[in-house]
Design a protein around this motif. Structure first.
Motif, PDB file in Angstrom:
ATOM      1  N   UNK A 169       0.563   0.433  16.266  1.00 40.36           N
ATOM      2  CA  UNK A 169      -0.609   1.238  15.907  1.00 40.36           C
ATOM      3  C   UNK A 169      -0.250   2.327  14.904  1.00 40.36           C
ATOM      4  N   UNK A 170       0.916   2.937  15.085  1.00 43.70           N
ATOM      5  CA  UNK A 170       1.333   3.999  14.161  1.00 43.70           C
ATOM      6  C   UNK A 170       1.539   3.453  12.758  1.00 43.70           C
ATOM      7  N   UNK A 171       2.208   2.300  12.661  1.00 42.32           N
ATOM      8  CA  UNK A 171       2.406   1.702  11.339  1.00 42.32           C
ATOM      9  C   UNK A 171       1.079   1.233  10.753  1.00 42.32           C
ATOM     10  N   UNK A 172       0.220   0.677  11.576  1.00 40.98           N
ATOM     11  CA  UNK A 172      -1.084   0.212  11.103  1.00 40.98           C
ATOM     12  C   UNK A 172      -1.880   1.362  10.501  1.00 40.98           C
ATOM     13  N   UNK A 173      -1.860   2.513  11.171  1.00 43.79           N
ATOM     14  CA  UNK A 173      -2.584   3.669  10.663  1.00 43.79           C
ATOM     15  C   UNK A 173      -2.014   4.128   9.327  1.00 43.79           C
ATOM     16  N   UNK A 174      -0.685   4.133   9.214  1.00 45.65           N
ATOM     17  CA  UNK A 174      -0.052   4.559   7.967  1.00 45.65           C
ATOM     18  C   UNK A 174      -0.413   3.613   6.822  1.00 45.65           C
ATOM     19  N   UNK A 175      -0.394   2.311   7.094  1.00 51.67           N
ATOM     20  CA  UNK A 175      -0.713   1.330   6.054  1.00 51.67           C
ATOM     21  C   UNK A 175      -2.170   1.437   5.631  1.00 51.67           C
ATOM     22  N   UNK A 176      -3.060   1.583   6.596  1.00 45.47           N
ATOM     23  CA  UNK A 176      -4.490   1.689   6.287  1.00 45.47           C
ATOM     24  C   UNK A 176      -4.767   2.914   5.420  1.00 45.47           C
ATOM     25  N   UNK A 177      -4.159   4.028   5.789  1.00 47.04           N
ATOM     26  CA  UNK A 177      -4.351   5.265   5.015  1.00 47.04           C
ATOM     27  C   UNK A 177      -3.796   5.124   3.605  1.00 47.04           C
ATOM     28  N   UNK A 178      -2.596   4.547   3.508  1.00 47.04           N
ATOM     29  CA  UNK A 178      -1.980   4.382   2.188  1.00 47.04           C
ATOM     30  C   UNK A 178      -2.781   3.430   1.316  1.00 47.04           C
ATOM     31  N   UNK A 179      -3.408   2.413   1.911  1.00 47.70           N
ATOM     32  CA  UNK A 179      -4.165   1.442   1.131  1.00 47.70           C
ATOM     33  C   UNK A 179      -5.387   2.018   0.463  1.00 47.70           C
ATOM     34  N   UNK A 180      -5.912   3.091   1.027  1.00 48.43           N
ATOM     35  CA  UNK A 180      -7.113   3.692   0.442  1.00 48.43           C
ATOM     36  C   UNK A 180      -6.836   4.335  -0.908  1.00 48.43           C
ATOM     37  N   UNK A 181      -5.606   4.751  -1.157  1.00 44.20           N
ATOM     38  CA  UNK A 181      -5.238   5.373  -2.442  1.00 44.20           C
ATOM     39  C   UNK A 181      -4.068   4.627  -3.087  1.00 44.20           C
ATOM     40  N   UNK A 182      -4.048   3.319  -2.912  1.00 46.37           N
ATOM     41  CA  UNK A 182      -2.887   2.529  -3.347  1.00 46.37           C
ATOM     42  C   UNK A 182      -2.754   2.475  -4.871  1.00 46.37           C
ATOM     43  N   UNK A 183      -1.538   2.686  -5.340  1.00 43.90           N
ATOM     44  CA  UNK A 183      -1.175   2.506  -6.744  1.00 43.90           C
ATOM     45  C   UNK A 183       0.231   1.917  -6.787  1.00 43.90           C
ATOM     46  N   UNK A 184       0.380   0.844  -7.553  1.00 43.57           N
ATOM     47  CA  UNK A 184       1.698   0.210  -7.691  1.00 43.57           C
ATOM     48  C   UNK A 184       2.312   0.633  -9.015  1.00 43.57           C
ATOM     49  N   UNK A 185       3.520   1.149  -8.961  1.00 46.46           N
ATOM     50  CA  UNK A 185       4.249   1.527 -10.164  1.00 46.46           C
ATOM     51  C   UNK A 185       5.333   0.491 -10.419  1.00 46.46           C
ATOM     52  N   UNK A 186       5.235  -0.172 -11.570  1.00 40.43           N
ATOM     53  CA  UNK A 186       6.185  -1.225 -11.941  1.00 40.43           C
ATOM     54  C   UNK A 186       7.126  -0.649 -12.989  1.00 40.43           C
ATOM     55  N   UNK A 187       8.431  -0.769 -12.765  1.00 40.17           N
ATOM     56  CA  UNK A 187       9.391  -0.216 -13.720  1.00 40.17           C
ATOM     57  C   UNK A 187      10.665  -1.043 -13.716  1.00 40.17           C
ATOM     58  N   UNK A 188      11.399  -0.917 -14.826  1.00 37.45           N
ATOM     59  CA  UNK A 188      12.671  -1.625 -14.972  1.00 37.45           C
ATOM     60  C   UNK A 188      12.731  -2.331 -16.305  1.00 37.45           C
ATOM     61  N   UNK A 189      13.958  -2.501 -16.834  1.00 35.97           N
ATOM     62  CA  UNK A 189      14.162  -3.169 -18.126  1.00 35.97           C
ATOM     63  C   UNK A 189      13.373  -2.476 -19.234  1.00 35.97           C
ATOM     64  N   UNK A 190      13.291  -1.120 -19.160  1.00 33.82           N
ATOM     65  CA  UNK A 190      12.582  -0.300 -20.147  1.00 33.82           C
ATOM     66  C   UNK A 190      11.076  -0.559 -20.163  1.00 33.82           C
TER      67      UNK A 190
END
Length: 679
Positions: free
Chosen positions: A258-279
């Motif tokens: 339940x604790x992890x589920x709550x953290x994932x749900x909260x994070x998903x509401x403001x999700x942003x993926x940052x892709x980096x590497x190889x310049x």
């Protein structure tokens, strides 16, 4: 403990005074007569009892002495009633049973029952089987005995458990019974002599001592404690994640589902993926790809990836679980965003270079030049990495060298190695050029090898541009005779040098270059030379035409025709083109062409610009040799020929002939006859 077995044994032993008799120097011992009689009587009673008594199995090493009653109290005897001979016969292991010897019973020892035990007795009152105490045979090879004692031959084996051959059998039996725990069976037989047998009920290797009661209690306590810890840990980790656990980029150590589920749900509401590497750098907002998470499904999926009952094996390890359940997004939108970003990045990046085969002029051999990496990204690889990261709810997605475009051909590519072998075989050969089966040119291997290359696929191909330039340039200059300067001797002995014209040898350089390229692709070092025009003879700088030809001498203003044998068959004066008006007849070697005909209308050019031909005239015989412009033809308007009248009153370039001479020449000439015009 006292029971009926003890009473029986006490009665059996009551006739013996308890003394231990030693061996005499002669190796013999005897009982007093009254004890022998009592033993015999006891033996008869024991035979009727037919009882087998079990004792604990002997442990490693000598055992402490026991009281005589500890074994005897539980013993019953089994002896043959007719046993009278005190001396046993010699018997080895597995000896045959005697006639009156088998006694079987199953009696408890200290309250413990065991399976049937068989005692094998002989008529002499002795057991005829190997005896074992402490895993040692006792008395197996006995041939003499002292009544009521172990035989002297048994001293070594008896001594192995702390007893000697002078000890009474009953004594040994009591001591063994009272000091050992594992089950042994023994029997008492009494006849004229008494002997005890200790025999292992189970021949187990290296018997072990029974732990002390206190030790058993301690061990049980430890086991119970460990079991409690194990079960408790299993229950705990059934509800919590293991230490050092990451789910994607989330630290789930010690969390509940339940604790992890709550953290994932909260994070998903403001999700942003940052892709980096190889310049490369890119941010993908969740709103741009319709990103959403079901935290409960996500956490439960991660939790299902390990077995909580295996926690002792897992608790000190690191765990990283990738989860795809519970995350949703628009894959097409993500692919478009990432693809566009990669395309823009690659415009200024450096593409990888495949391994190639190059010719080294210093070694005159081909060798492999290894591949080189670049900085361009592999779009499919990047899209896969980003898609996986988003599916796992990772906010940080890293690229590495595996996401770069890789060379498709390296030095280890087998097809490239095979091509290298073929290329070097070809490079070691001279190029042979032939015409109608005759070699006319040989190109050295060093030059030939510089004309072909090996592509990324390992295909050997010729450089068409380079070969064409060579064929039309250096080779043509060397072997073409069309327009070249040629020196010859006329049949009348005069020598002339002529240049120009359209007759002679002329290679088709473009077609020859293509033939060479085709040969290279096929791994061949020979090619046929195509010609635009040919001559009778291959004579460099000399007369490459035959004996039959028309000789036009402009300086003499006289023409001659020779046949195939070099005989003069026709000649005439003529008037050639007027050099003062830049209409001189062109010199060179030509041929009568296919526009030969009769009754032609000749029209001049419009040089005065009045829109009309400068002249128009009719002739009967037309024999052109420079296109359809310059020809032998009759000139009926002229009254004289030869001399120098051509200068100032010459033709527009044709060779004017008297009508009769033109008529004869027309009959003699054929299309292809050579015309040599010279000064």
């Amino acid at each position: 403990m006292a029971n009926s077995n003890e009473d029986d044994l006490d009665q059996i032993l009551s006739g013996i005074d308890g003394k231990v008799y030693g061996n005499s120097p002669s190796g013999e011992s005897e009982l007093p007569a009254d004890e022998r009689t009592h033993a015999s009587t006891a033996g008869q009673r024991a035979a009727r009892a037919k009882r087998t008594i079990r004792v604990p199995r002997v442990e490693d090493g000598p055992s402490p002495a026991a009281t005589p009653s500890s074994a005897g109290a539980n013993a019953a005897a089994a002896v043959p009633s007719s046993a009278t001979d005190p001396t046993p016969s010699h018997v080895t292991a597995g000896a045959q049973q005697a006639s009156n010897a088998v006694v079987t019973t199953d009696s408890p020892v200290n309250g413990v029952a065991d399976s049937d035990t068989t005692a094998v007795l002989g008529t002499d009152g002795w057991e005829h089987t190997p005896d074992r105490v402490e895993g040692q045979q006792i008395g197996t090879d006995a041939t003499t005995s002292t009544a009521g004692h172990f035989s002297p031959e048994s001293v070594d084996n008896a001594g192995a458990v702390g007893y000697n051959a002078d000890a009474r059998v009953s004594e040994v039996a009591d001591r063994v019974q009272s000091s050992h725990t594992n089950s042994f069976s023994y029997q008492y037989r009494y006849g004229d002599a008494m002997r005890g047998t200790y025999k292992a009920a189970h021949q187990a290797p290296a018997p072990q001592k029974k732990p002390h009661k206190g030790a058993r209690v301690a061990v049980c306590a430890i086991v119970a404690g460990l079991a409690a810890v194990y079960v408790g840990g299993s229950l705990y980790f059934s509800a919590h994640f293991l230490p050092n656990t990451k789910v994607g980029t989330y630290d789930a150590s010690g969390m509940t589902v339940d604790e992890l589920a709550q953290q994932i749900t909260t994070a998903g509401q403001n999700y942003t993926a940052t892709v980096s590497g190889d310049n490369f750098s890119l941010q993908v907002a969740g709103s741009d790809i319709d990103y959403s998470t079901d935290g409960t499904t996500f956490a439960q999926s991660a939790k299902s990836q390990y077995n909580a009952w295996e926690w002792p094996l897992l608790v000190f390890q690191s765990h990283n679980y990738d989860v795809s359940e519970g995350v949703s997004y628009d894959a097409d939108k993500l692919a478009t965003i990432v693809g566009n970003a990669v395309d823009a990045f690659n415009q200024t990046a450096t593409a990888p270079v495949n391994a190639t085969i190059q010719y080294d002029s210093s070694t005159q051999q081909f060798s492999i030049v290894d591949a080189q990496g670049g900085t361009t990204l592999d779009k499919d690889s990047v899209q896969q990495a980003v898609s996986t990261g988003v599916q796992d709810a990772n906010s940080q997605i890293s690229l590495d060298d595996s996401d770069l475009q890789q060379p498709t051909v390296t030095a280890d590519t087998q097809s490239l190695k095979d091509s290298l072998t073929r290329a070097n075989q070809l490079a070691s050969s001279d190029l042979t050029l032939t015409y109608n089966g005759t070699t006319i040119v040989t190109v050295p291997a060093a030059t030939f090898a510089s004309w072909f290359t090996v592509d990324d696929s390992g295909n050997i191909s010729g450089n068409l541009e380079t070969i064409t330039k060579w064929a039309q340039g250096d080779l043509s200059k060397q072997y073409d005779t069309v327009g070249a300067s040629r020196t010859y001797t006329r049949p009348d002995g005069k020598q002339f040098t002529v240049s120009g014209g359209t007759y002679g040898w002329e290679l088709n350089g473009a077609d020859l270059a293509q033939n060479i390229v085709n040969a290279i692709q096929q791994g061949q070092a020979t090619a046929e030379v195509p010609m635009k025009s040919t001559a009778v003879n291959w004579v460099q700088g000399g007369q490459d035409w035959g004996a039959r030809y028309i000789d036009v001498d402009l300086s003499e203003q006289h023409a001659r025709m020779y046949d195939e044998s070099g005989n003069l068959i026709w000649e005439s004066d003529f008037v050639s083109g007027d050099p003062t008006k830049n209409n001189q007849t062109p010199s060179g070697v030509y041929t009568i062409n296919t526009t030969k005909g009769t009754n032609q209308t000749l029209k001049g050019q419009d040089e005065n610009g009045d829109g009309q031909p400068d002249y128009t005239s009719q002739d009967t015989y037309w024999m052109p040799f420079v296109d359809n412009l310059v020809a032998f033809h009759d000139a009926s308007w002229r009254s004289s020929f030869g001399g120098t009248m051509y200068s100032g009153n010459g033709s527009h370039g044709c060779v004017n002939l008297p009508s009769s001479a033109a008529a004869t020449l027309y009959q003699l000439t054929q299309v292809g006859d050579v015309v040599v015009v010279h000064n």
